[in-house]
Design a protein around this motif. Structure first.
Motif, PDB file in Angstrom:
ATOM      1  N   TYR B 139      14.917  20.731  16.612  1.00 22.31           N
ATOM      2  CA  TYR B 139      13.465  20.877  16.703  1.00 22.31           C
ATOM      3  C   TYR B 139      13.071  22.296  16.358  1.00 22.31           C
ATOM      4  N   VAL B 148       7.937  20.485  15.689  1.00 20.27           N
ATOM      5  CA  VAL B 148       8.436  19.663  14.595  1.00 20.27           C
ATOM      6  C   VAL B 148       9.803  19.171  15.087  1.00 20.27           C
ATOM      7  N   VAL B 149      10.054  17.866  15.013  1.00 24.29           N
ATOM      8  CA  VAL B 149      11.308  17.327  15.552  1.00 24.29           C
ATOM      9  C   VAL B 149      12.040  16.497  14.511  1.00 24.29           C
ATOM     10  N   GLU B 150      13.363  16.487  14.632  1.00 24.41           N
ATOM     11  CA  GLU B 150      14.214  15.753  13.706  1.00 24.41           C
ATOM     12  C   GLU B 150      14.838  14.596  14.488  1.00 24.41           C
TER      13      GLU B 150
END
Ligand SMILES: Nc1ncnc2c1ncn2[C@@H]1O[C@H](COP(=O)(O)OP(=O)(O)OP(=O)(O)O)[C@@H](O)[C@H]1O
Ligand SMILES: Nc1ncnc2c1ncn2[C@@H]1O[C@H](COP(=O)(O)OP(=O)(O)OP(=O)(O)O)[C@@H](O)[C@H]1O
Lengths: 217, 217
Positions: B139, B148-150
């Motif tokens: 993140y 923002v996250v993965e």
């Protein structure tokens, strides 16, 4: 919310335990030093003074009810390994362990723990990237040498459009999002004009992102 | 490429020095233990055995030519602080320091160093987030509680469109990018059908992202 047991409350274990508790989880902290336990007793659900090389002591903690057990004993590799072996014998499935050396890592790997953490080494890598790429505030790795990077826009970018900025890396670097003051602008169009202070979220492969570096400093 | 001096080659300092060297920088490593210096001598541009509490020794290193000097001495807070004071007296501008305790941090802050690093504490926080949000692989923080996250897409998301996935957080969570096998799909349209194994890059505020959590596990 979940339940976690943190064994060994050094700087890493203590921060981990307190942060998990702050996020609303049920956390038990275990350490063999009274002073350490007294410091956290009011912030965790439970805090116990115990020597975790003693399997009997670990058994009494009913750790199989926990979602994960983290072994964060640093200096004493032997204590860390004995504790892991006891946890395995007690049927604990999700064991995360802080490793101090390469040897420690190799032994933990053969003991088949769920995750091995190297705090100092990982922060060494992160700090090297912070020094080497000072314009990148944060980043995420996507694998295959692809990254998502967070770039605060400097004064000299003010007035440039995204099309200008990305002209030499067209179709290799994408601007995914711009944050301006507190507002998020996802998928900004290429005529978007950058202002100093904007935060640009870019994605692409390492060589293409590196080409942009001089324009971002 | 740049020039860095790393003082104190424990696990953090050693990893930092080697990584910076691997990235193509000119790196000098300084430590007062011979065994430590012998281990890195072939991987760095220079490696020196020296006691950095000695201002004369530091002066000889001409550290003002370096882009940054990192003081990564852990246990011996006094040595760390004396070294920082010497560096300041030698006019070194960009000093990054690894801090071991809150007190160490406060003193370093009054000494006005450029950056203070807490490797174990920062990794404690990162590990807490990895445990608490197991579906988030990486993140980035944007500030104002925005991230923002993965997220690797799990089996149960297979066949859902982005519109389905984000229906309850419409206009609060955005899918910025999808990575499928080695290809990047920036700004995917809302009819994009997710496949197990896709990597989703989402952005939004914490409460909205948290609403999605049950669908991502
Ligand atoms: N057998 C044991 N049983 C319970 N706790 C233990 C045992 N051995 C060590 N500990 C505790 O583990 C904690 C962390 O260990 P230690 O300080 O050696 O690690 P560290 O790597 O230096 O920590 P950090 O870098 O996270 O500050 C200490 O508070 C110590 O009291
Ligand atoms: N006065 C000094 N001059 C030069 N080097 C020093 C001095 N004092 C300590 N060092 C070196 O600094 C290095 C790191 O210090 P130390 O091992 O105490 O920190 P640490 O926090 O335990 O390290 P890490 O957690 O990064 O492994 C050691 O290799 C040590 O030899």
């Amino acid at each position: 919310m979940a339940q976690y047991a943190i064994i060994g409350l050094g700087r890493f274990g203590m921060t981990l335990a307190l942060q998990l508790a702050k996020m609303g989880n049920d956390v038990i902290g275990v350490d063999n030093e009274r002073k350490v336990i007294e410091r956290v007793a009011n912030s965790l659900s439970h805090a116990m003074i115990a020597d975790v090389t003693d399997e009997g002591v670990l058994k009494e903690l009913s750790l199989d009810y926990y979602d994960a057990v983290v072994v964060a004993i640093g200096e004493d590799m032997q204590a860390s390994l004995i504790c892991v072996v006891h946890l395995k014998n007690l049927g604990i499935k999700n064991i995360w362990v802080k490793a101090t050396t390469e040897e420690h890592h190799l032994i933990l790997k053969s003991l088949d723990v769920s995750r091995i953490i190297h705090p100092e080494e990982e922060m060494g890598i992160r700090t090297a990237r912070a020094l080497h790429y000072p314009m990148v505030r944060e980043y995420m790795t996507l694998g295959d040498r692809q990254y998502v990077v967070e770039i605060p826009a400097v004064e000299k970018l003010s007035g440039s459009s995204l099309a200008d900025l990305l002209s030499e890396v067209k179709n290799q670097v994408f601007c995914l999002l711009i944050k301006r003051r507190e507002k998020l602008y996802p998928s900004p169009h290429e005529q978007f004009v950058i202002e100093c202070g904007d935060v640009l979220i870019l994605a692409g492969d390492r060589p293409s992102l590196t080409k942009l570096v001089p324009r971002l400093m």
